[in-house]
Design a protein around this motif. Structure first.
Motif, PDB file in Angstrom:
ATOM      1  N   ASN A   1     -22.368 -27.140  14.648  1.00  0.00           N
ATOM      2  CA  ASN A   1     -21.804 -27.940  13.545  1.00  0.00           C
ATOM      3  C   ASN A   1     -20.397 -28.418  13.846  1.00  0.00           C
ATOM      4  O   ASN A   1     -19.995 -29.501  13.430  1.00  0.00           O
ATOM      5  CB  ASN A   1     -21.743 -27.133  12.249  1.00  0.00           C
ATOM      6  N   TYR A   2     -19.614 -27.582  14.527  1.00  0.00           N
ATOM      7  CA  TYR A   2     -18.216 -27.940  14.794  1.00  0.00           C
ATOM      8  C   TYR A   2     -18.043 -28.548  16.194  1.00  0.00           C
ATOM      9  O   TYR A   2     -16.921 -28.754  16.643  1.00  0.00           O
ATOM     10  CB  TYR A   2     -17.316 -26.709  14.634  1.00  0.00           C
ATOM     11  N   ASN A   3     -19.173 -28.765  16.878  1.00  0.00           N
ATOM     12  CA  ASN A   3     -19.155 -29.404  18.203  1.00  0.00           C
ATOM     13  C   ASN A   3     -18.435 -28.585  19.282  1.00  0.00           C
ATOM     14  O   ASN A   3     -17.605 -29.099  20.021  1.00  0.00           O
ATOM     15  CB  ASN A   3     -18.537 -30.811  18.094  1.00  0.00           C
ATOM     16  N   TYR A   4     -18.754 -27.319  19.332  1.00  0.00           N
ATOM     17  CA  TYR A   4     -18.236 -26.456  20.411  1.00  0.00           C
ATOM     18  C   TYR A   4     -19.371 -26.157  21.386  1.00  0.00           C
ATOM     19  O   TYR A   4     -20.512 -25.954  20.968  1.00  0.00           O
ATOM     20  CB  TYR A   4     -17.679 -25.138  19.841  1.00  0.00           C
ATOM     21  N   GLU A   5     -19.034 -26.158  22.683  1.00  0.00           N
ATOM     22  CA  GLU A   5     -20.069 -25.917  23.688  1.00  0.00           C
ATOM     23  C   GLU A   5     -19.853 -24.579  24.377  1.00  0.00           C
ATOM     24  O   GLU A   5     -18.724 -24.135  24.562  1.00  0.00           O
ATOM     25  CB  GLU A   5     -20.051 -27.044  24.713  1.00  0.00           C
ATOM     26  N   GLU A   6     -20.950 -23.986  24.800  1.00  0.00           N
ATOM     27  CA  GLU A   6     -20.850 -22.628  25.334  1.00  0.00           C
ATOM     28  C   GLU A   6     -20.418 -22.586  26.804  1.00  0.00           C
ATOM     29  O   GLU A   6     -20.851 -23.398  27.613  1.00  0.00           O
ATOM     30  CB  GLU A   6     -22.200 -21.913  25.208  1.00  0.00           C
ATOM     31  N   ILE A   7     -19.568 -21.624  27.105  1.00  0.00           N
ATOM     32  CA  ILE A   7     -19.248 -21.314  28.509  1.00  0.00           C
ATOM     33  C   ILE A   7     -19.564 -19.846  28.716  1.00  0.00           C
ATOM     34  O   ILE A   7     -19.220 -19.006  27.891  1.00  0.00           O
ATOM     35  CB  ILE A   7     -17.766 -21.597  28.823  1.00  0.00           C
ATOM     36  N   ARG A   8     -20.234 -19.546  29.819  1.00  0.00           N
ATOM     37  CA  ARG A   8     -20.496 -18.136  30.159  1.00  0.00           C
ATOM     38  C   ARG A   8     -19.801 -17.836  31.468  1.00  0.00           C
ATOM     39  O   ARG A   8     -20.105 -18.452  32.486  1.00  0.00           O
ATOM     40  CB  ARG A   8     -22.000 -17.891  30.315  1.00  0.00           C
ATOM     41  N   THR A   9     -18.874 -16.938  31.414  1.00  0.00           N
ATOM     42  CA  THR A   9     -18.161 -16.561  32.639  1.00  0.00           C
ATOM     43  C   THR A   9     -18.658 -15.178  33.072  1.00  0.00           C
ATOM     44  O   THR A   9     -19.279 -14.469  32.291  1.00  0.00           O
ATOM     45  CB  THR A   9     -16.638 -16.511  32.405  1.00  0.00           C
ATOM     46  N   PRO A  10     -18.357 -14.784  34.331  1.00  0.00           N
ATOM     47  CA  PRO A  10     -18.829 -13.469  34.791  1.00  0.00           C
ATOM     48  C   PRO A  10     -18.165 -12.327  34.032  1.00  0.00           C
ATOM     49  O   PRO A  10     -17.116 -12.495  33.408  1.00  0.00           O
ATOM     50  CB  PRO A  10     -18.411 -13.423  36.256  1.00  0.00           C
ATOM     51  N   ILE A  11     -18.777 -11.166  34.138  1.00  0.00           N
ATOM     52  CA  ILE A  11     -18.280  -9.974  33.451  1.00  0.00           C
ATOM     53  C   ILE A  11     -17.023  -9.448  34.152  1.00  0.00           C
ATOM     54  O   ILE A  11     -16.186  -8.831  33.529  1.00  0.00           O
ATOM     55  CB  ILE A  11     -19.387  -8.888  33.438  1.00  0.00           C
ATOM     56  N   PHE A  12     -16.904  -9.656  35.456  1.00  0.00           N
ATOM     57  CA  PHE A  12     -15.657  -9.213  36.105  1.00  0.00           C
ATOM     58  C   PHE A  12     -15.024 -10.344  36.902  1.00  0.00           C
ATOM     59  O   PHE A  12     -15.686 -11.308  37.291  1.00  0.00           O
ATOM     60  CB  PHE A  12     -15.869  -7.953  36.953  1.00  0.00           C
ATOM     61  N   GLU A  13     -13.729 -10.206  37.084  1.00  0.00           N
ATOM     62  CA  GLU A  13     -12.936 -11.228  37.781  1.00  0.00           C
ATOM     63  C   GLU A  13     -11.928 -10.492  38.658  1.00  0.00           C
ATOM     64  O   GLU A  13     -11.777  -9.278  38.567  1.00  0.00           O
ATOM     65  CB  GLU A  13     -12.139 -12.067  36.755  1.00  0.00           C
ATOM     66  N   LYS A  14     -11.193 -11.257  39.470  1.00  0.00           N
ATOM     67  CA  LYS A  14     -10.118 -10.634  40.245  1.00  0.00           C
ATOM     68  C   LYS A  14      -9.055 -10.114  39.269  1.00  0.00           C
ATOM     69  O   LYS A  14      -8.697 -10.804  38.306  1.00  0.00           O
ATOM     70  CB  LYS A  14      -9.498 -11.656  41.186  1.00  0.00           C
ATOM     71  N   THR A  15      -8.545  -8.930  39.559  1.00  0.00           N
ATOM     72  CA  THR A  15      -7.609  -8.292  38.627  1.00  0.00           C
ATOM     73  C   THR A  15      -6.415  -9.177  38.304  1.00  0.00           C
ATOM     74  O   THR A  15      -5.962  -9.241  37.165  1.00  0.00           O
ATOM     75  CB  THR A  15      -7.134  -6.946  39.226  1.00  0.00           C
ATOM     76  N   GLU A  16      -5.916  -9.891  39.319  1.00  0.00           N
ATOM     77  CA  GLU A  16      -4.669 -10.641  39.067  1.00  0.00           C
ATOM     78  C   GLU A  16      -4.838 -11.718  37.990  1.00  0.00           C
ATOM     79  O   GLU A  16      -3.881 -12.110  37.347  1.00  0.00           O
ATOM     80  CB  GLU A  16      -4.058 -11.195  40.350  1.00  0.00           C
ATOM     81  N   LEU A  17      -6.075 -12.198  37.769  1.00  0.00           N
ATOM     82  CA  LEU A  17      -6.277 -13.200  36.714  1.00  0.00           C
ATOM     83  C   LEU A  17      -5.859 -12.633  35.353  1.00  0.00           C
ATOM     84  O   LEU A  17      -5.195 -13.302  34.565  1.00  0.00           O
ATOM     85  CB  LEU A  17      -7.744 -13.633  36.652  1.00  0.00           C
ATOM     86  N   PHE A  18      -6.232 -11.388  35.093  1.00  0.00           N
ATOM     87  CA  PHE A  18      -5.904 -10.809  33.783  1.00  0.00           C
ATOM     88  C   PHE A  18      -4.432 -10.408  33.716  1.00  0.00           C
ATOM     89  O   PHE A  18      -3.807 -10.525  32.662  1.00  0.00           O
ATOM     90  CB  PHE A  18      -6.821  -9.625  33.478  1.00  0.00           C
ATOM     91  N   VAL A  19      -3.899  -9.951  34.843  1.00  0.00           N
ATOM     92  CA  VAL A  19      -2.482  -9.569  34.841  1.00  0.00           C
ATOM     93  C   VAL A  19      -1.651 -10.805  34.514  1.00  0.00           C
ATOM     94  O   VAL A  19      -0.758 -10.788  33.676  1.00  0.00           O
ATOM     95  CB  VAL A  19      -2.079  -8.973  36.210  1.00  0.00           C
ATOM     96  N   ARG A  20      -2.010 -11.920  35.148  1.00  0.00           N
ATOM     97  CA  ARG A  20      -1.288 -13.167  34.918  1.00  0.00           C
ATOM     98  C   ARG A  20      -1.663 -13.793  33.575  1.00  0.00           C
ATOM     99  O   ARG A  20      -0.819 -14.261  32.821  1.00  0.00           O
ATOM    100  CB  ARG A  20      -1.645 -14.118  36.071  1.00  0.00           C
ATOM    101  N   GLY A  21      -2.939 -13.789  33.277  1.00  0.00           N
ATOM    102  CA  GLY A  21      -3.430 -14.524  32.110  1.00  0.00           C
ATOM    103  C   GLY A  21      -3.205 -13.791  30.790  1.00  0.00           C
ATOM    104  O   GLY A  21      -2.895 -14.411  29.783  1.00  0.00           O
ATOM    105  N   VAL A  22      -3.392 -12.477  30.782  1.00  0.00           N
ATOM    106  CA  VAL A  22      -3.213 -11.742  29.525  1.00  0.00           C
ATOM    107  C   VAL A  22      -1.764 -11.272  29.406  1.00  0.00           C
ATOM    108  O   VAL A  22      -1.216 -11.194  28.313  1.00  0.00           O
ATOM    109  CB  VAL A  22      -4.197 -10.547  29.440  1.00  0.00           C
ATOM    110  N   GLY A  23      -1.172 -10.961  30.547  1.00  0.00           N
ATOM    111  CA  GLY A  23       0.239 -10.569  30.543  1.00  0.00           C
ATOM    112  C   GLY A  23       0.412  -9.101  30.880  1.00  0.00           C
ATOM    113  O   GLY A  23      -0.252  -8.245  30.284  1.00  0.00           O
ATOM    114  N   SER A  24       1.307  -8.816  31.830  1.00  0.00           N
ATOM    115  CA  SER A  24       1.414  -7.442  32.322  1.00  0.00           C
ATOM    116  C   SER A  24       2.031  -6.504  31.297  1.00  0.00           C
ATOM    117  O   SER A  24       1.860  -5.300  31.369  1.00  0.00           O
ATOM    118  CB  SER A  24       2.221  -7.407  33.621  1.00  0.00           C
ATOM    119  N   SER A  25       2.745  -7.058  30.294  1.00  0.00           N
ATOM    120  CA  SER A  25       3.363  -6.139  29.336  1.00  0.00           C
ATOM    121  C   SER A  25       2.458  -5.857  28.134  1.00  0.00           C
ATOM    122  O   SER A  25       2.785  -5.071  27.266  1.00  0.00           O
ATOM    123  CB  SER A  25       4.707  -6.692  28.866  1.00  0.00           C
ATOM    124  N   SER A  26       1.288  -6.519  28.093  1.00  0.00           N
ATOM    125  CA  SER A  26       0.381  -6.240  26.966  1.00  0.00           C
ATOM    126  C   SER A  26      -0.244  -4.858  27.151  1.00  0.00           C
ATOM    127  O   SER A  26      -0.385  -4.381  28.275  1.00  0.00           O
ATOM    128  CB  SER A  26      -0.727  -7.293  26.914  1.00  0.00           C
TER     129      SER A  26
END
Ligand code: AMP
Length: 433
Positions: free
Chosen positions: A39-64
């Motif tokens: 209804n709101y025109n959103y499309e699905e993306i499915r990404t893998p269950i795991f990724e390289k660790t540095e993606l989350f360190v950079r993307g989520v933030g090391s102080s979180s």
């Protein structure tokens, strides 16, 4: 030795003592979510269950907390550090950049749904594998899109019949607003530094805003008098927030401003929000989100703003059950075929297969010994009709169909059997074959 599921995890089963762990409830929630996204025109993306660790360190933030305390990280066989995804946004940004999705304006509204992993302290409403549904809109900086996603989230709760939710809203401004505020906040906290909790002492230097997020009573007391970030917004940030508030009011969306809402992740700016509801255990947050104007750039992608939210699906289902919201009745197979002899079985297997090929849900009782036991089985699996076939039926080429709901019985000749069942099924479903 009996194997047991690791702590903080759970199975989703066809039948469970705990209602929220039954698969039909999850399927219902997933189907409402998918309809809403359409209804709101959103499309699905499915990404893998795991990724390289540095993606989350950079993307989520090391102080979180998520990155500093809660990651499930492991080395693969080539000694590369991998991490089970703790949230959905970083992976979505990675795939957006990697697949150059910014080149196509048609695809800038995405949703995802699936398991996330955090080494959280186990308690009701908090799990180590849990599920999130989230959306992200990339490339639009206007407050109007912030309002759209808030409306979408509230519409979801409305469709699920969840009541008594509260939308809590704040702005944490742009970089300049935050720099000015951080300074004022540190000046305010500095004389009370020694009384802070251990975690907040660590946050003081690098991420003092996170002190506002602390659940520790001692920190709460200190920050209750702290200056408000809303007094430090630049004029751009103030305009964005005021415009958003005006639009929400126009849309009749109620909210409460909480200048201490900062949210746990490091990447937000401007709008942040949370939806809270009645408590599930000690937890009352169903989900939340906000704007992140520099995340894509920080991940070496295009300089495009984003905004999104994520909700915890466990808590949504638990809240729905607590509030006795609607769930569809679980239905069993349309027909259970009960062959009494080996010959009847041969006939019945073919019949069952043909019905299934016509997309009619059909079950066959291959273990039938006594009719009474089979009818009990029909009851247990919620079959709507039963068809008993024995040697007499094979000889006479006709059998009784028992409607287990109305209790009516009807004798049908074999050559009309398939047509009769098909018609009954499609009439019930109001479907065309
Ligand atoms: P967050 O990604 O931390 O903003 O969390 C968004 C939502 O996910 C929360 O409001 C919760 O509903 C849900 N959530 C986060 N962590 C957990 C967890 N460990 N167990 C269950 N639900 C969670």
């Amino acid at each position: 030795m009996q194997y047991q599921i690791p702590k903080g995890l759970f199975d989703i089963l066809p039948i469970s003592k705990e209602d929220w762990k039954t698969s039909d409830k999850w399927q219902y929630l997933e189907s409402v979510i998918r309809d809403l996204c359409k209804n709101y025109n959103y499309e699905e993306i499915r990404t893998p269950i795991f990724e390289k660790t540095e993606l989350f360190v950079r993307g989520v933030g090391s102080s979180s907390d998520i990155v500093s305390k809660e990651l499930y990280t492991f080395l693969d066989k080539a000694n590369r550090s991998m991490t089970l995804r703790p949230e959905g946004t970083a992976s979505l940004m990675r795939t957006f950049i990697e697949n150059n999705l910014s080149e196509n304006r048609k695809t800038s509204k995405f949703y995802y749904m699936g398991p996330m992993f955090r080494y959280d302290r186990q308690q009701l409403g908090r799990y180590r594998q849990f599920h999130q549904f989230g959306i992200e809109v990339i490339g639009q900086k206007s407050y109007e899109i912030d309002a759209e996603i808030i409306d979408m989230l509230l519409e979801l709760f409305k469709r699920l019949e969840i009541k008594n939710t509260k939308l809590v809203l704040n702005s944490i401004g742009d970089f300049e607003s935050r720099e000015n505020y951080k300074k004022a906040l540190k000046d305010f906290i500095h004389p009370k530094f020694d009384s802070l909790s251990q975690d907040s002492k660590l946050r003081f230097e690098h991420n003092p805003l996170r002190i506002l997020d602390s659940k520790e009573a001692i920190d709460q007391e200190i920050i209750s008098e702290a200056p408000s970030i809303l007094d430090f917004l630049t004029s751009d940030a103030r305009n964005h927030f005021e415009n958003l508030r005006n639009l929400l009011e126009k849309l009749n969306i109620k909210y409460e401003v909480n200048p201490r809402l900062v949210r746990g992740l490091d990447y937000y700016d401007d709008t942040v929000f949370e939806i809270i509801s009645e408590k599930v255990g000690a937890q009352n947050s169903l989900g939340g989100g906000g704007r992140y104007n520099s995340l894509l750039k920080n991940l070496n992608g295009p300089d495009l703003p984003g905004v999104g939210f994520a909700i915890g699906m466990e808590r949504v289902i638990q809240t729905m059950i607590a509030q006795q919201c609607y769930f569809p009745q679980k239905t069993g197979p349309f027909i259970l075929i009960i062959p009494i002899t080996q010959e009847a079985k041969n006939f019945s297997i073919v019949l069952t297969k043909e019905l299934r090929n016509h997309k009619i849900s059909a079950e066959i009782d291959l273990n039938s010994k006594k009719i009474q036991k089979s009818l009990q089985f029909a009851n247990e699996i919620n079959a709507q009709n039963a068809l008993i076939i024995g040697d007499d039926e094979l000889k006479m080429k006709k059998a009784q169909i028992k409607d287990l709901i109305t209790r009516e019985q009807k004798e049908i000749n074999f050559d009309e059997l398939k047509t009769f069942i098909k018609n009954k099924y499609y009439n019930l479903k109001n479907l065309k074959e």
